[in-house]
Design an enzyme around this catalytic site. Sequence first.
Site, PDB file in Angstrom:
ATOM      1  N   SER A 130      10.392   6.402 -28.485  1.00  0.00           N
ATOM      2  CA  SER A 130      10.892   6.571 -27.124  1.00  0.00           C
ATOM      3  C   SER A 130      12.076   5.635 -26.917  1.00  0.00           C
ATOM      4  O   SER A 130      12.227   4.638 -27.637  1.00  0.00           O
ATOM      5  CB  SER A 130       9.781   6.223 -26.122  1.00  0.00           C
ATOM      6  N   TYR A 143       3.443   0.426 -22.144  1.00  0.00           N
ATOM      7  CA  TYR A 143       4.001   1.537 -22.917  1.00  0.00           C
ATOM      8  C   TYR A 143       5.136   1.053 -23.806  1.00  0.00           C
ATOM      9  O   TYR A 143       5.172   1.355 -25.010  1.00  0.00           O
ATOM     10  CB  TYR A 143       4.501   2.623 -21.966  1.00  0.00           C
TER      11      TYR A 143
END
Length: 230
Positions: A130, A143
Amino acid sequence: MSERPQALITGASRGIGAAVARALAETHSLLLGGRDLAALQSLADELPDARPWPVELTDTTALRAATAGLSRLDVLVHSAGAARVGPLTEASAELWRSIYEVNVVAVAELTRLLLPALRAARGRVVLVNSGAGQVANPGWGPYAASKFALRAYADVLRAEEETSGVRVTSVFPGRTDTAMQRGVRADEGGEYEPDKYLRPESVAAAIRTAVTATDDAHITEVVIRSRPNR
């Protein structure tokens, strides 16, 4: 038995994982990993050489059983992931553990179990990371930390498997139009604007390029961002 190379894709029931399955369907025999058997079967039915591979990735016993019969594997794509957004003061130990279990621990364990098969095929491992694995922003603590850890894992795996022929690619997409992104935007309290996000198919096309790279090429990292004025 199919003579085509075999690819296992986690998180294949939707989003980027499903798009990767469609992108590889013309060239690969597919194992579609995920928890939603009905969704996996529906996708398998539309592809020429695919079958569901339902397993709970965080269940190490189930994972060992599911991988026991895989003696050869050409491609492993880690697309499954978990995301939550919020301030660090609201991130409990349980939240940290749950995100790391999916985004890091399950990836490491599945790869470990399948490394003998991947080495036999001089295969490819693709880790869908990501933008949060490159830059950590407020609200993204657990995250982003898990994605930074995933990046480190990929770097070490790449170095350790250099002589085995296994190639390792980290893919860093920006915001992508998926069900996970809808949940993230709900957590953020922001408007969902799919026209400003990447399409899963665009990310899958980049992954396909890495998977099908010629033998002299090792695509180690791919960074993908949406075009704001397209």
